[in-house]
Design a protein around this motif. Structure first.
Motif, PDB file in Angstrom:
ATOM      1  N   UNK A   1     110.136 -60.125   5.901  1.00 26.18           N
ATOM      2  CA  UNK A   1     111.229 -60.688   5.100  1.00 26.18           C
ATOM      3  C   UNK A   1     110.693 -61.405   3.871  1.00 26.18           C
ATOM      4  N   UNK A   2     109.553 -62.083   4.086  1.00 24.16           N
ATOM      5  CA  UNK A   2     108.947 -62.806   2.974  1.00 24.16           C
ATOM      6  C   UNK A   2     108.489 -61.845   1.887  1.00 24.16           C
ATOM      7  N   UNK A   3     107.876 -60.695   2.355  1.00 22.67           N
ATOM      8  CA  UNK A   3     107.439 -59.692   1.377  1.00 22.67           C
ATOM      9  C   UNK A   3     108.633 -59.140   0.598  1.00 22.67           C
ATOM     10  N   UNK A   4     109.708 -58.874   1.354  1.00 27.76           N
ATOM     11  CA  UNK A   4     110.919 -58.393   0.684  1.00 27.76           C
ATOM     12  C   UNK A   4     111.441 -59.428  -0.304  1.00 27.76           C
ATOM     13  N   UNK A   5     111.451 -60.665   0.158  1.00 23.13           N
ATOM     14  CA  UNK A   5     111.923 -61.736  -0.721  1.00 23.13           C
ATOM     15  C   UNK A   5     111.031 -61.874  -1.948  1.00 23.13           C
ATOM     16  N   UNK A   6     109.696 -61.720  -1.700  1.00 22.47           N
ATOM     17  CA  UNK A   6     108.748 -61.812  -2.819  1.00 22.47           C
ATOM     18  C   UNK A   6     109.000 -60.697  -3.822  1.00 22.47           C
ATOM     19  N   UNK A   7     109.209 -59.476  -3.283  1.00 19.14           N
ATOM     20  CA  UNK A   7     109.479 -58.334  -4.169  1.00 19.14           C
ATOM     21  C   UNK A   7     110.780 -58.533  -4.938  1.00 19.14           C
ATOM     22  N   UNK A   8     111.797 -58.994  -4.197  1.00 18.88           N
ATOM     23  CA  UNK A   8     113.088 -59.252  -4.850  1.00 18.88           C
ATOM     24  C   UNK A   8     112.929 -60.335  -5.916  1.00 18.88           C
ATOM     25  N   UNK A   9     112.180 -61.376  -5.528  1.00 17.23           N
ATOM     26  CA  UNK A   9     111.962 -62.470  -6.472  1.00 17.23           C
ATOM     27  C   UNK A   9     111.158 -61.994  -7.672  1.00 17.23           C
ATOM     28  N   UNK A  10     110.174 -61.115  -7.384  1.00 14.89           N
ATOM     29  CA  UNK A  10     109.361 -60.567  -8.473  1.00 14.89           C
ATOM     30  C   UNK A  10     110.234 -59.750  -9.430  1.00 14.89           C
ATOM     31  N   UNK A  11     111.116 -58.914  -8.842  1.00 12.78           N
ATOM     32  CA  UNK A  11     112.026 -58.124  -9.670  1.00 12.78           C
ATOM     33  C   UNK A  11     112.948 -59.023 -10.488  1.00 12.78           C
ATOM     34  N   UNK A  12     113.419 -60.092  -9.821  1.00 17.24           N
ATOM     35  CA  UNK A  12     114.274 -61.035 -10.530  1.00 17.24           C
ATOM     36  C   UNK A  12     113.527 -61.663 -11.698  1.00 17.24           C
ATOM     37  N   UNK A  13     112.271 -62.040 -11.409  1.00 18.93           N
ATOM     38  CA  UNK A  13     111.466 -62.664 -12.459  1.00 18.93           C
ATOM     39  C   UNK A  13     111.236 -61.704 -13.623  1.00 18.93           C
ATOM     40  N   UNK A  14     110.969 -60.422 -13.265  1.00 16.13           N
ATOM     41  CA  UNK A  14     110.772 -59.422 -14.319  1.00 16.13           C
ATOM     42  C   UNK A  14     112.039 -59.276 -15.165  1.00 16.13           C
ATOM     43  N   UNK A  15     113.183 -59.237 -14.471  1.00 15.79           N
ATOM     44  CA  UNK A  15     114.457 -59.159 -15.195  1.00 15.79           C
ATOM     45  C   UNK A  15     114.641 -60.371 -16.093  1.00 15.79           C
ATOM     46  N   UNK A  16     114.334 -61.531 -15.512  1.00 12.11           N
ATOM     47  CA  UNK A  16     114.477 -62.759 -16.291  1.00 12.11           C
ATOM     48  C   UNK A  16     113.573 -62.733 -17.515  1.00 12.11           C
ATOM     49  N   UNK A  17     112.342 -62.193 -17.327  1.00  9.69           N
ATOM     50  CA  UNK A  17     111.397 -62.119 -18.452  1.00  9.69           C
ATOM     51  C   UNK A  17     111.949 -61.196 -19.534  1.00  9.69           C
ATOM     52  N   UNK A  18     112.482 -60.025 -19.099  1.00 13.47           N
ATOM     53  CA  UNK A  18     113.053 -59.068 -20.067  1.00 13.47           C
ATOM     54  C   UNK A  18     114.234 -59.710 -20.802  1.00 13.47           C
ATOM     55  N   UNK A  19     115.120 -60.338 -19.989  1.00 12.17           N
ATOM     56  CA  UNK A  19     116.285 -60.996 -20.590  1.00 12.17           C
ATOM     57  C   UNK A  19     115.848 -62.098 -21.551  1.00 12.17           C
ATOM     58  N   UNK A  20     114.835 -62.836 -21.116  1.00 10.34           N
ATOM     59  CA  UNK A  20     114.341 -63.917 -21.964  1.00 10.34           C
ATOM     60  C   UNK A  20     113.747 -63.366 -23.252  1.00 10.34           C
ATOM     61  N   UNK A  21     112.981 -62.224 -23.115  1.00  9.76           N
ATOM     62  CA  UNK A  21     112.399 -61.589 -24.300  1.00  9.76           C
ATOM     63  C   UNK A  21     113.468 -61.120 -25.264  1.00  9.76           C
ATOM     64  N   UNK A  22     114.499 -60.471 -24.704  1.00 11.89           N
ATOM     65  CA  UNK A  22     115.599 -59.997 -25.549  1.00 11.89           C
ATOM     66  C   UNK A  22     116.322 -61.166 -26.225  1.00 11.89           C
ATOM     67  N   UNK A  23     116.528 -62.201 -25.431  1.00 10.84           N
ATOM     68  CA  UNK A  23     117.217 -63.369 -25.988  1.00 10.84           C
ATOM     69  C   UNK A  23     116.399 -63.983 -27.120  1.00 10.84           C
ATOM     70  N   UNK A  24     115.074 -64.081 -26.883  1.00 15.16           N
ATOM     71  CA  UNK A  24     114.203 -64.662 -27.918  1.00 15.16           C
ATOM     72  C   UNK A  24     114.200 -63.768 -29.162  1.00 15.16           C
ATOM     73  N   UNK A  25     114.144 -62.427 -28.926  1.00 14.15           N
ATOM     74  CA  UNK A  25     114.159 -61.496 -30.056  1.00 14.15           C
ATOM     75  C   UNK A  25     115.460 -61.635 -30.861  1.00 14.15           C
ATOM     76  N   UNK A  26     116.589 -61.703 -30.124  1.00 14.03           N
ATOM     77  CA  UNK A  26     117.879 -61.873 -30.799  1.00 14.03           C
ATOM     78  C   UNK A  26     117.935 -63.201 -31.555  1.00 14.03           C
ATOM     79  N   UNK A  27     117.420 -64.219 -30.877  1.00 11.05           N
ATOM     80  CA  UNK A  27     117.416 -65.537 -31.506  1.00 11.05           C
ATOM     81  C   UNK A  27     116.546 -65.535 -32.763  1.00 11.05           C
TER      82      UNK A  27
END
Length: 359
Positions: free
Chosen positions: A230-256
């Protein structure tokens, strides 16, 4: 503070059962100090009983007796019969250590009577066993046998095997001392049977405990494995979330950043337009100033020409006046001539400026 005093007392009891008598003393003293400060009277019995048990285990019998007696006083004050009976037994035990068998039997009998009154069967059985020990020590074998029989009757009903073990041992001793070897051997056999039964129960309990521990460990391992997955799954999910957040953050910074650049360009363009407008205005003003300057220079030249003409005319007028002045002075006689003519004649000549109009 009452709760703190009780907690300190309970901690002392735990250390007592762990044979940490030094720590048991320490926490009991803390509990006693608070109890005395707030005058928590109903807690004295508990504190003093604990101190008595500690001193008893340390073989300080006199101190143990002192605190058991103090505890008994408070137990009687609050009419806690179960505790009164227990303290009588404890006092009896300490007196047995001192070989004060008569006093020990007296305390034990008083405790036994209370246990019978309140229906404490296990305590009653224990009291009869202890009473038989005293009677055996006093070589009162008949009385000891009666006490054992009473204790045995209760212990059999309760299936209290630890009590049965002591009772069978005492009865074997009594019959041996009375010369009845057959009954002594019979109770020794019963004693061995009870010991085997207790041993088997202990072994069964240990096996059951080991099985429980094994199952617990096994279950813990399964839970840990499941938790790991479960922890590995959570880590993977969290990792995916973090990657999404990074992409979103990058896009937001680019737009800004794009918005910032666009805004700066707009501001720069606006400033450039303002500067150009100001430049045009300054050019017009400069041209007007140049034209005005030229006009002023022309006027200055004109004024200078007029000044020169006026100065020339002024000089001519001044010269004429000066010349007229000389003519007027020439027409008038000198001061010496008037002195010769006499003092009864005079000429009044008062020109306004240089020359006189009327002459």
């Amino acid at each position: 503070l009452k709760s703190i005093a009780i907690i300190y007392g309970n901690i002392s009891v735990i250390h007592y059962h762990l044979n940490n008598y030094k720590l048991a003393h320490k926490f009991n003293e803390k509990a006693l100090k608070i109890t005395q400060e707030i005058n928590y009277k109903s807690n004295y019995e508990f504190i003093y009983t604990g101190l008595g048990n500690i001193y008893s285990s340390e073989q300080q019998i006199d101190s143990a007796l002192f605190y058991f007696e103090k505890a008994l006083k408070y137990a009687k004050k609050y009419n806690n019969k179960f505790n009164i009976a227990t303290l009588y037994n404890l006092l009896s035990t300490e007196n047995i250590k001192l070989k004060n068998l008569i006093i020990a039997e007296k305390y034990l009998t008083e405790g036994l009577n209370i246990r019978l009154e309140i229906g404490d069967k296990k305590g009653t059985s224990n009291s009869y066993i202890q009473l038989s020990n005293i009677q055996i020590e006093k070589k009162e074998y008949d009385n000891a046998l009666k006490s054992c029989i009473k204790a045995l009757e209760i212990a059999q009903k309760l299936e209290a095997k630890e009590n049965l073990k002591v009772i069978y041992s005492n009865m074997a001793t009594i019959y041996r001392e009375k010369g009845n070897w057959k009954l002594s051997a019979e109770y020794l056999t019963k004693l061995m049977g009870v010991k085997d039964s207790i041993l088997n129960e202990n072994m069964s309990n240990q096996i059951a405990e080991m099985e429980t521990k094994y199952e617990s460990v096994k279950k813990d391992a399964e839970i840990k494995l499941l938790n790991k997955d479960n922890l590995l799954k959570e880590v993977n999910i969290e990792k995916q979330k973090q990657q999404k957040y990074i992409v979103y953050a990058g896009l937001f910074i680019a737009l800004l950043f794009s918005f910032f650049i666009y805004n700066r360009l707009q501001v720069t363009k606006k400033q450039k337009n303002i500067i150009q407008e100001q430049s045009y205005a300054l050019t017009e003003v400069n041209e007007e100033l140049n034209q005005t300057n030229e006009e002023i220079l022309a006027q200055r030249d004109q004024i200078e020409n007029q000044k020169e003409k006026i100065e020339h005319a002024h000089n001519e007028v001044k010269s004429s006046i000066n010349y007229a002045e000389r003519i007027q002075k020439a027409l008038l006689s000198s001061d010496d001539s008037w002195d010769n003519i006499g003092a009864d004649r005079f000429i009044l000549f008062k020109p306004r400026d240089v020359v006189s109009g009327d002459f």
